[in-house]
Scaffold this active site. Sequence first.
Site, PDB file in Angstrom:
ATOM      1  N   HIS A  99       0.832  -1.215   0.000  1.00  0.00           N
ATOM      2  CA  HIS A  99       0.000   0.000   0.000  1.00  0.00           C
ATOM      3  C   HIS A  99       0.859   1.255   0.000  1.00  0.00           C
ATOM      4  O   HIS A  99       0.508   2.258  -0.603  1.00  0.00           O
ATOM      5  CB  HIS A  99      -0.931   0.001   1.214  1.00  0.00           C
ATOM      6  CG  HIS A  99      -2.129  -0.848   1.005  1.00  0.00           C
ATOM      7  ND1 HIS A  99      -2.885  -1.341   2.020  1.00  0.00           N
ATOM      8  CD2 HIS A  99      -2.694  -1.287  -0.135  1.00  0.00           C
ATOM      9  CE1 HIS A  99      -3.872  -2.057   1.522  1.00  0.00           C
ATOM     10  NE2 HIS A  99      -3.775  -2.040   0.210  1.00  0.00           N
ATOM     11  N   GLU A 145      -5.229 -15.231 -19.453  1.00  0.00           N
ATOM     12  CA  GLU A 145      -4.143 -15.120 -18.468  1.00  0.00           C
ATOM     13  C   GLU A 145      -3.566 -16.486 -18.110  1.00  0.00           C
ATOM     14  O   GLU A 145      -2.735 -16.598 -17.219  1.00  0.00           O
ATOM     15  CB  GLU A 145      -4.597 -14.333 -17.230  1.00  0.00           C
ATOM     16  CG  GLU A 145      -5.925 -14.733 -16.668  1.00  0.00           C
ATOM     17  CD  GLU A 145      -6.442 -13.799 -15.578  1.00  0.00           C
ATOM     18  OE1 GLU A 145      -5.688 -12.949 -15.075  1.00  0.00           O
ATOM     19  OE2 GLU A 145      -7.612 -13.951 -15.211  1.00  0.00           O
ATOM     20  N   ASP A 201      -0.848 -12.397 -14.743  1.00  0.00           N
ATOM     21  CA  ASP A 201      -0.943 -13.839 -14.529  1.00  0.00           C
ATOM     22  C   ASP A 201      -0.380 -14.613 -15.706  1.00  0.00           C
ATOM     23  O   ASP A 201       0.238 -15.665 -15.523  1.00  0.00           O
ATOM     24  CB  ASP A 201      -2.404 -14.249 -14.267  1.00  0.00           C
ATOM     25  CG  ASP A 201      -2.762 -14.024 -12.810  1.00  0.00           C
ATOM     26  OD1 ASP A 201      -1.993 -14.480 -11.946  1.00  0.00           O
ATOM     27  OD2 ASP A 201      -3.779 -13.370 -12.537  1.00  0.00           O
ATOM     28  N   CYS A 219      -5.121  -5.773 -20.265  1.00  0.00           N
ATOM     29  CA  CYS A 219      -5.421  -5.056 -19.019  1.00  0.00           C
ATOM     30  C   CYS A 219      -4.388  -5.360 -17.937  1.00  0.00           C
ATOM     31  O   CYS A 219      -4.475  -4.835 -16.833  1.00  0.00           O
ATOM     32  CB  CYS A 219      -6.836  -5.357 -18.540  1.00  0.00           C
ATOM     33  SG  CYS A 219      -7.097  -7.097 -18.172  1.00  0.00           S
TER      34      CYS A 219
HETATM   35  C1  PEP Z   1      -3.642  -9.907 -14.813  1.00  0.00           C
HETATM   36  O1  PEP Z   1      -3.465 -11.032 -14.344  1.00  0.00           O
HETATM   37  O2  PEP Z   1      -2.869  -9.360 -15.630  1.00  0.00           O
HETATM   38  C2  PEP Z   1      -4.820  -9.118 -14.389  1.00  0.00           C
HETATM   39  C3  PEP Z   1      -5.148  -7.983 -14.982  1.00  0.00           C
HETATM   40  O3  PEP Z   1      -5.525  -9.597 -13.335  1.00  0.00           O
HETATM   41  P1  PEP Z   1      -5.058  -9.413 -11.798  1.00  0.00           P
HETATM   42  O4  PEP Z   1      -3.804  -8.575 -11.778  1.00  0.00           O
HETATM   43  O5  PEP Z   1      -6.214  -8.768 -11.108  1.00  0.00           O
HETATM   44  O6  PEP Z   1      -4.836 -10.825 -11.388  1.00  0.00           O
HETATM   45 MG    MG Z   2      -5.058 -11.962 -13.194  1.00  0.00          MG
END
Ligand code: PEP
Ligand code: MG
Length: 531
Positions: free
Chosen positions: A143, A381, A405, A452
């Site tokens: 954080h 992912e 991921d 993303c």
């Molecule tokens: C990812 O795995 O890139 C993703 C966007 O999901 P998170 O980071 O929430 O696991």
């Molecule tokens: Mg993810």
Amino acid sequence: MLIQALSDANLALQALQEKVVGSAQAEIFRAHQELLDDPALLEQTRDLLDQGKSAAFAWNSATEATARLFQGLGNALLAERAADLADVGQRVLKLILGVQDSAWDLPEQAILIAEQLTPSQTASLDTRKVLGFVTVGGGATSHVAILARALGLPAICGVPAQVLELVNGKQVLLDADKGELHLNPDLAEIEQLQATRQQQVLRRQREVEQASLPATTRDGHHIEVTANVASLQEVEQALSLGGEGVGLLRSEFLYLDRNRAPSPEEQAGTYSAIARALGPQRNLVVRTLDVGGDKPLAYVPMDAETNPFLGLRGIRLCLERPELLREQFRAILASAGFARLHIMLPMVSLLSELRLARQILEEEALALGLTQLPKLGIMIEVPSAALMADLFAPEVDFFSIGTNDLTQYTLAMDRDHPRLASQADSFHPAVLRLIATTVKAAHAHGKWVGVCGALASEALAVPVLIGLGVDELSVSVPLIPTIKATVRELDLADCQSIARQVLGLEEAAQVREALRVYHAATVETSLVVEN
Ligand code: PEP
Ligand code: MG
């Protein structure tokens, strides 16, 4: 006395949130407020009071015991909660004891070096005086690191403890971009870093001023730049920074600090408020609960697993508990019509998972009398999903690549492992090849592809992602202006050629180097063109 201190702490946290409304900091202080209400903590405190202990003793013992419990569970997120609890604990304790917080008397242009900073301490740093900080504790995902990013403060966390032996007043140079602290900087080094910083500040100003311009390459190719969000405030902030929609609403973060599940009405209210803020012209991609792995959710208790990242995570967990998914689908569907609604399933690795989830969605939509289904897509992912993208593509409306991921599962390196952090790099050609495979399959079926994961928020990665054919970049909110500005400096044809080149390289470091060289050449060219 305790009740008064809790109420005063609540007011102080409310005031802190209002000062930083819409930011990641506000979310952290809201989480702190919720800790003040934690039933287990209050019960422990009350038990000690009933035994005749003082308010200060009871509160302190209860918070310390709970923090130790969180710390001992071997989970990075819960360890982070322990740090938050220690922070809230100290805040209330000082109020009970009537101890005044004396502001740190820091010199101008200070680099603060500390064993650990609490989120409150970080947020209250006087950014006119503090140029940056270095801590022994914490890591990139803590954080404190999130707050530093939100404050625009250069910081490095997790450095060796010897740094604490430096004497006060010693001149040091902090190069947070490289993660380096120079102990004996010479004048030339200092001047160079100051000049770089000045350029960064000016560039940032220009990017924010131009944030509402579209992200269109020089040769007219438009890339949609959207936001990764976890709250309504972040949506509002994203829009003010030129975000064209929401490419990832991490729904598990909406209620992360709750001990009880939010009511269906509350969930529907949250999604609808976010959709309304976006309006009918913008995309809203709601990801269904991605619980498990490193993201426990207090109101979804789970059995301990030896390998949580390879266990019941994301869509797997939701399909094991279909009521959870049904309830969430109903709540999300209540927001249909307010924005261009998209539903996205996390951690899909099998076609059967997609088919089962779609069936549940269709049943719920039918029960609500909806004639039109929202768009349904999946996160890419897991390598199996990327490799089988040609079979998934006909059955989805879109893909969004979660590079965080995808990197950990492709390279078999834990995304939070402190010693592997520098190698678990999304620029690795293996990850880029999976992105290329996914885009090719999606486009062959007329479907769009977003990214993303954190790779989309890296300006260095933008040329390769565009060159591979990615249609949308969903990025962390403060970086929206930077990523849009980066797109505007590029040419699609050049991006395609650099993408082809890096796919053939051997390792992430080589890809980064090739992109750095390319970036330097592009920026030089655009300076010449602007002149
Ligand atoms: C990812 O795995 O890139 C993703 C966007 O999901 P998170 O980071 O929430 O696991
Ligand atoms: Mg993810």
